[in-house]
Design an enzyme around this catalytic site. Structure first.
Site, PDB file in Angstrom:
ATOM      1  N   THR A  79       1.718  10.057   4.407  1.00 16.46           N
ATOM      2  CA  THR A  79       0.799  11.060   3.858  1.00 16.46           C
ATOM      3  C   THR A  79      -0.465  11.180   4.706  1.00 16.46           C
ATOM      4  OG1 THR A  79       0.052   9.277   2.484  1.00 16.46           O
ATOM      5  CG2 THR A  79       1.389  10.963   1.404  1.00 16.46           C
ATOM      6  N   GLU A 113       0.078  -3.472   4.557  1.00 18.85           N
ATOM      7  CA  GLU A 113      -1.049  -2.538   4.653  1.00 18.85           C
ATOM      8  C   GLU A 113      -1.153  -1.901   6.031  1.00 18.85           C
ATOM      9  OE1 GLU A 113      -3.641  -0.917   3.781  1.00 18.85           O
ATOM     10  OE2 GLU A 113      -3.907  -1.485   1.706  1.00 18.85           O
ATOM     11  N   ASP A 114      -1.545  -0.627   6.066  1.00 15.87           N
ATOM     12  CA  ASP A 114      -1.739   0.025   7.373  1.00 15.87           C
ATOM     13  C   ASP A 114      -3.213   0.246   7.700  1.00 15.87           C
ATOM     14  OD1 ASP A 114      -2.134   2.072   5.415  1.00 15.87           O
ATOM     15  OD2 ASP A 114      -1.921   3.563   7.002  1.00 15.87           O
ATOM     16  N   ASP A 160       0.872  -1.162   0.000  1.00 18.16           N
ATOM     17  CA  ASP A 160       0.000   0.000   0.000  1.00 18.16           C
ATOM     18  C   ASP A 160       0.923   1.230   0.000  1.00 18.16           C
ATOM     19  OD1 ASP A 160      -2.318   1.650   0.513  1.00 18.16           O
ATOM     20  OD2 ASP A 160      -1.621   1.784   2.584  1.00 18.16           O
ATOM     21  N   LEU A 161       0.414   2.377  -0.377  1.00 24.73           N
ATOM     22  CA  LEU A 161       1.261   3.582  -0.423  1.00 24.73           C
ATOM     23  C   LEU A 161       1.145   4.434   0.851  1.00 24.73           C
ATOM     24  CD1 LEU A 161       3.055   5.640  -2.067  1.00 24.73           C
ATOM     25  CD2 LEU A 161       0.909   6.659  -2.819  1.00 24.73           C
ATOM     26  N   ASP A 162      -0.051   5.023   1.028  1.00 24.81           N
ATOM     27  CA  ASP A 162      -0.249   5.975   2.126  1.00 24.81           C
ATOM     28  C   ASP A 162      -0.166   5.252   3.476  1.00 24.81           C
ATOM     29  OD1 ASP A 162      -0.883   8.351   0.541  1.00 24.81           O
ATOM     30  OD2 ASP A 162      -2.703   7.299  -0.031  1.00 24.81           O
ATOM     31  N   LYS A 220     -10.870  -0.889  -1.831  1.00 27.47           N
ATOM     32  CA  LYS A 220     -10.677  -1.743  -0.655  1.00 27.47           C
ATOM     33  C   LYS A 220     -11.884  -1.547   0.257  1.00 27.47           C
ATOM     34  CE  LYS A 220      -5.728  -0.812  -1.023  1.00 27.47           C
ATOM     35  NZ  LYS A 220      -4.554  -0.131  -0.466  1.00 27.47           N
ATOM     36  N   ASN A 278      -3.526   9.829  -6.599  1.00 29.36           N
ATOM     37  CA  ASN A 278      -2.315  10.658  -6.618  1.00 29.36           C
ATOM     38  C   ASN A 278      -1.044   9.817  -6.474  1.00 29.36           C
ATOM     39  OD1 ASN A 278      -3.676  13.302  -6.578  1.00 29.36           O
ATOM     40  ND2 ASN A 278      -4.338  12.702  -4.538  1.00 29.36           N
ATOM     41  N   ARG A 328     -11.312   8.495  -2.210  1.00 26.80           N
ATOM     42  CA  ARG A 328     -11.604   9.907  -1.893  1.00 26.80           C
ATOM     43  C   ARG A 328     -13.099  10.149  -1.698  1.00 26.80           C
ATOM     44  NH1 ARG A 328      -9.346  13.539  -6.359  1.00 26.80           N
ATOM     45  NH2 ARG A 328      -7.587  12.166  -5.937  1.00 26.80           N
ATOM     46  N   SER A 371      -2.706   0.721  -4.357  1.00 24.62           N
ATOM     47  CA  SER A 371      -3.173   1.878  -3.588  1.00 24.62           C
ATOM     48  C   SER A 371      -4.519   2.378  -4.088  1.00 24.62           C
ATOM     49  CB  SER A 371      -2.142   3.003  -3.711  1.00 24.62           C
ATOM     50  OG  SER A 371      -2.659   4.214  -3.232  1.00 24.62           O
ATOM     51  N   ALA A 372      -5.317   2.908  -3.155  1.00 24.24           N
ATOM     52  CA  ALA A 372      -6.605   3.507  -3.519  1.00 24.24           C
ATOM     53  C   ALA A 372      -6.417   4.912  -4.079  1.00 24.24           C
ATOM     54  CB  ALA A 372      -7.483   3.578  -2.279  1.00 24.24           C
ATOM     55  N   SER A 373      -5.214   5.448  -3.936  1.00 22.68           N
ATOM     56  CA  SER A 373      -4.998   6.859  -4.273  1.00 22.68           C
ATOM     57  C   SER A 373      -4.878   7.121  -5.770  1.00 22.68           C
ATOM     58  CB  SER A 373      -3.737   7.363  -3.574  1.00 22.68           C
ATOM     59  OG  SER A 373      -3.458   8.679  -3.994  1.00 22.68           O
ATOM     60  N   LYS A 396      -8.834   5.640   6.292  1.00 21.07           N
ATOM     61  CA  LYS A 396      -7.604   5.058   5.741  1.00 21.07           C
ATOM     62  C   LYS A 396      -7.919   3.932   4.770  1.00 21.07           C
ATOM     63  CE  LYS A 396      -4.378   6.325   9.355  1.00 21.07           C
ATOM     64  NZ  LYS A 396      -3.544   5.851  10.466  1.00 21.07           N
ATOM     65  N   GLY A 397      -7.293   3.991   3.609  1.00 24.65           N
ATOM     66  CA  GLY A 397      -7.468   2.925   2.617  1.00 24.65           C
ATOM     67  C   GLY A 397      -8.714   3.090   1.760  1.00 24.65           C
TER      68      GLY A 397
HETATM   69  C1  BG6 Z   1      -5.644   5.849   0.392  1.00 20.40           C
HETATM   70  C2  BG6 Z   1      -5.640   6.664   1.674  1.00 20.40           C
HETATM   71  O1  BG6 Z   1      -4.377   5.312   0.174  1.00 20.40           O
HETATM   72  O2  BG6 Z   1      -6.011   6.682  -0.707  1.00 20.40           O
HETATM   73  C3  BG6 Z   1      -6.976   7.335   1.869  1.00 20.40           C
HETATM   74  O3  BG6 Z   1      -5.380   5.798   2.774  1.00 20.40           O
HETATM   75  C4  BG6 Z   1      -7.314   8.176   0.643  1.00 20.40           C
HETATM   76  O4  BG6 Z   1      -6.927   8.126   3.024  1.00 20.40           O
HETATM   77  C5  BG6 Z   1      -7.276   7.290  -0.601  1.00 20.40           C
HETATM   78  O5  BG6 Z   1      -8.603   8.751   0.771  1.00 20.40           O
HETATM   79  C6  BG6 Z   1      -7.563   8.080  -1.878  1.00 20.40           C
HETATM   80  O6  BG6 Z   1      -6.529   8.976  -2.071  1.00 20.40           O
HETATM   81  P1  BG6 Z   1      -6.517  10.156  -3.125  1.00 20.40           P
HETATM   82  O7  BG6 Z   1      -5.070  10.587  -3.129  1.00 20.40           O
HETATM   83  O8  BG6 Z   1      -6.942   9.601  -4.441  1.00 20.40           O
HETATM   84  O9  BG6 Z   1      -7.450  11.209  -2.629  1.00 20.40           O
HETATM   85 MG    MG Z   2      -2.664   3.112   3.691  1.00 14.54          MG
END
Ligand code: BG6
Ligand code: MG
Length: 218
Positions: free
Chosen positions: A18, A170-171, A10-12, A146, A119, A50, A115-117, A46-47
């Site tokens: 972050t 994973e956190d 996982d990233l964040d 997730k 970014n 957005r 990662s769910a992000s 977390k995880g």
């Molecule tokens: C996850 C974070 O990795 O990404 C969440 O743990 C976050 O807190 C999610 O909401 C989505 O991230 P982003 O960067 O697309 O807003």
């Molecule tokens: Mg995480």
């Protein structure tokens, strides 16, 4: 137990800290809407994607918005979040994780990001780790967030391996559930009292080496 040939990270909160920036940006949004967001409530985000995070926050605050307003607030939060991320450097990489991944690669293990992000690539670039991963599965690619296993199953597929040969780091509670339902070994990074569904929990990568992983997985 089958032998491990791939690690999915996982990233964040696993590669980089972050979580504090996500929290600041979400808290400001909650404050703008007239309520506060505690650290404990933040744990639920977390995880989670957005837009789902926003839904959870609105439920906490008892605030109702139209879909259009939700999209505006989510975009505004992301602008604030990315502003905060501007100050990030390779120093923000969590202790030991870079060395651990270097060591994994030296042993021939395949390495992926799950990662769910949306970014993820921007963040990896800021910390100088974009080239570290054999595959990146991020929030732009998944259709089910997730705790659905999709993100890690796609990672395994990209790495040409089977779920039972993968370990996930994973956190987040949702991330551990995702890894477990993908049929992978789920290692929690953080506190045991929070990550109760993980197969094992480690504090971080400062004192964790590849031989420790091999011991856990046999
Ligand atoms: C996850 C974070 O990795 O990404 C969440 O743990 C976050 O807190 C999610 O909401 C989505 O991230 P982003 O960067 O697309 O807003
Ligand atoms: Mg995480």
């Amino acid at each position: 137990m089958p032998s491990i040939n791939a690690c999915l990270f996982d990233l964040d909160g696993v590669i980089v800290d972050t979580a504090k920036y996500h929290y600041i940006a979400w808290r400001r949004l909650a404050n703008d809407l007239g309520f506060d967001l505690t650290l404990e409530q933040n744990e639920r985000l977390k995880g989670v994607s957005r837009i789902e995070s926003l839904e959870i926050i609105l439920t906490i605050g008892g605030v109702h918005l139209t879909d259009e307003e939700k999209a505006e607030h989510a975009a505004e939060k992301n602008v604030r979040y990315l502003e905060l991320c501007q100050q990030m450097t390779p120093e923000d990489t969590l202790p030991g994780v870079r060395t651990f991944i270097d060591e994994l690669k030296a042993t021939g293990m395949r390495v992926g990001l799950g990662s769910a992000s949306k970014n993820a690539k921007v963040i990896l670039e800021r910390i100088g780790m974009l080239e570290y991963f054999d595959t990146i599965v991020d929030g732009n690619r998944v259709t089910k967030g997730k705790p659905d296993p999709q993100v890690f199953l796609l990672g395994a597929e990209d790495l040409n391996t089977s779920p039972e040969n993968c370990v996930v780091f994973e956190d987040a509670v949702a991330g551990i559930q995702s890894a477990r339902s993908a049929g992978m070994l789920a290692i929690g990074v953080g506190e045991k009292s929070v990550l109760t569904e993980a197969d094992f929990v480690i504090e971080g990568f400062a004192n964790f080496r590849v031989h420790d992983l091999i011991e856990l997985s046999i």
